[in-house]
Write an enzyme that holds these catalytic residues in place. Structure first.
Site, mmCIF file in Angstrom:
data_model
loop_
_atom_site.group_PDB
_atom_site.id
_atom_site.type_symbol
_atom_site.label_atom_id
_atom_site.label_comp_id
_atom_site.label_asym_id
_atom_site.label_seq_id
_atom_site.Cartn_x
_atom_site.Cartn_y
_atom_site.Cartn_z
ATOM 1 N N ASN A 117 -0.702 -12.728 0.011
ATOM 2 C CA ASN A 117 0.850 -12.164 0.820
ATOM 3 C C ASN A 117 0.637 -11.162 1.505
ATOM 4 O OD1 ASN A 117 3.392 -11.565 0.890
ATOM 5 N ND2 ASN A 117 3.725 -11.148 -1.060
ATOM 6 N N TRP A 118 0.723 -11.157 2.568
ATOM 7 C CA TRP A 118 0.652 -10.162 3.767
ATOM 8 C C TRP A 118 1.773 -9.198 3.756
ATOM 9 C CZ3 TRP A 118 -2.505 -11.120 9.052
ATOM 10 C CH2 TRP A 118 -3.677 -11.515 8.658
ATOM 11 N N LYS A 119 3.030 -9.584 3.153
ATOM 12 C CA LYS A 119 4.038 -8.759 3.023
ATOM 13 C C LYS A 119 4.454 -8.495 4.437
ATOM 14 C CE LYS A 119 3.182 -7.490 -1.619
ATOM 15 N NZ LYS A 119 3.260 -6.472 -2.838
ATOM 16 N N HIS A 145 9.927 -13.130 -4.853
ATOM 17 C CA HIS A 145 9.010 -12.257 -5.394
ATOM 18 C C HIS A 145 10.071 -10.753 -5.507
ATOM 19 C CE1 HIS A 145 6.167 -8.900 -4.475
ATOM 20 N NE2 HIS A 145 5.355 -9.608 -4.215
ATOM 21 N N GLU A 160 9.826 -7.941 -4.746
ATOM 22 C CA GLU A 160 10.320 -7.124 -3.848
ATOM 23 C C GLU A 160 11.620 -7.586 -3.135
ATOM 24 O OE1 GLU A 160 6.461 -6.892 -1.632
ATOM 25 O OE2 GLU A 160 5.882 -5.629 -3.282
ATOM 26 N N GLU A 171 3.992 -11.938 -11.843
ATOM 27 C CA GLU A 171 3.743 -10.519 -11.100
ATOM 28 C C GLU A 171 4.502 -9.662 -12.001
ATOM 29 O OE1 GLU A 171 2.049 -11.268 -6.968
ATOM 30 O OE2 GLU A 171 4.083 -11.049 -6.989
ATOM 31 N N GLY A 185 0.831 -3.211 -6.058
ATOM 32 C CA GLY A 185 0.520 -2.410 -5.294
ATOM 33 C C GLY A 185 0.500 -0.946 -6.061
ATOM 34 N N SER A 223 -2.272 -6.083 -8.040
ATOM 35 C CA SER A 223 -3.290 -5.279 -7.990
ATOM 36 C C SER A 223 -4.568 -6.126 -8.381
ATOM 37 C CB SER A 223 -3.273 -4.048 -8.869
ATOM 38 O OG SER A 223 -2.309 -3.131 -8.447
ATOM 39 N N GLY A 236 -1.868 -9.148 -2.913
ATOM 40 C CA GLY A 236 -1.240 -8.369 -1.968
ATOM 41 C C GLY A 236 -2.178 -7.596 -1.144
ATOM 42 N N GLY A 237 -2.348 -6.323 -1.234
ATOM 43 C CA GLY A 237 -3.198 -5.468 -0.707
ATOM 44 C C GLY A 237 -4.527 -5.924 -0.257
HETATM 45 P P1 13P Z 1 -1.008 -6.130 -4.712
HETATM 46 O O1 13P Z 1 -2.070 -7.358 -4.761
HETATM 47 O O2 13P Z 1 -0.788 -5.339 -3.486
HETATM 48 O O3 13P Z 1 -0.557 -5.477 -6.030
HETATM 49 O O4 13P Z 1 0.566 -7.245 -4.301
HETATM 50 C C1 13P Z 1 0.832 -8.073 -5.100
HETATM 51 C C2 13P Z 1 1.799 -8.872 -4.960
HETATM 52 O O5 13P Z 1 2.903 -8.480 -4.827
HETATM 53 C C3 13P Z 1 1.486 -10.120 -4.300
HETATM 54 O O6 13P Z 1 2.686 -11.062 -4.131
#
Ligand code: 13P
Length: 247
Positions: free
Chosen positions: A9-11, A93, A95, A163, A169, A202, A223-224
């Site tokens: 997920n590149w957000k 998600h 977020e 999640e 994050g 993470s 994510g990251g």
């Molecule tokens: P991180 O891997 O950066 O913690 O993000 C997880 C996430 O929200 C994937 O959708």
């Protein structure tokens, strides 16, 4: 046997220059034994689909509207995402639940729209730190699952991502026992036991192998660490190794 899935997920990250990371990932993993998916921002979907044509890396989106079309300025329908070449869409998600007040009922409506458009819905759920501290984790995720999954959900068109909000994050993850507890619990609640359950929050090259060794973890939503081909590639490799071990 459930085929494993490594989803990135590149957000709200990524410009045209970053497509090089996607193509580098595909070059490094020309024949993965697990499913590999990247979900860039909507602006990059078409170009990433083009860049990854004739590679096994699939492209998905990060949200959709519940309607097919209409007066919804700034929104994108599931049919439009499919038209752009996406095959999956992340929904609910944390977020989006936090930033846009999305409810589980809205997530279910979006998932219905995704299914109607032929997209696989990746439905996200997870507890906040306060909910975990209050001992409410299993109750919270159970209720989110019950309300967020539409009638149409089956193993072909739906993936669940657990999640924990506090792990996203932050570099913090639940213990392996805590992940196993939630995944075992969710597995028992699924309308179709073959629906895949991803862990997210993470996930890094350093912890991926341990997380993927958990029985009811079918992959990760990353994510990251999905922004760089080297990191995400290492996670893909860890998932392939876990599948090899299991199979
Ligand atoms: P991180 O891997 O950066 O913690 O993000 C997880 C996430 O929200 C994937 O959708």
């Amino acid at each position: 046997m459930r085929r494993k899935l490594a989803a990135g997920n590149w957000k709200m990250h990524g410009l045209a220059a970053d497509l090089a990371e996607a193509t580098a990932l595909a070059r490094a993993h020309p024949a993965p034994t697990v499913d590999v998916l990247l979900c860039p921002p909507a602006t990059l979907i078409c170009r990433m689909v083009g860049a990854l044509a004739r590679t096994p890396v699939a492209v998905g989106a990060q949200d959709c509207h519940a309607s097919v079309s209409g007066a919804h300025t700034g929104d994108i329908s599931a049919a439009m995402l499919a038209d752009a070449g996406a095959c999956h869409v992340i929904l609910g998600h944390s977020e989006r639940r936090a930033d846009h007040g999305e409810t589980s009922a809205q997530v279910a409506a979006k998932a219905t729209a995704a299914h109607a458009a032929g997209l696989v819905a990746i439905v996200c759920l997870g507890e906040t730190e306060a909910q975990r501290d209050a001992g409410q984790t299993l109750a919270v995720v159970s209720e989110q699952l019950r309300q967020s999954l539409p009638e149409s959900a089956d193993a072909e068109n739906t993936v669940i991502a657990y999640e924990p909000v506090w792990a996203i994050g932050t570099g913090r993850t639940p213990t392996l026992e805590q992940i196993a507890e939630v995944h075992d619990h969710l597995r028992g609640l699924l309308p179709d036991p073959a629906i895949r359950l991803l862990y997210g929050g993470s996930v890094k090259p350093a912890n991926a192998a341990d997380i993927f060794a958990i029985a009811n973890v079918d992959g990760a939503l990353v994510g990251g660490a999905a922004l760089k081909a080297a990191d995400f590639g290492a996670i893909v490799a860890a998932l392939e190794a876990a599948e090899g071990g299991a199979g």
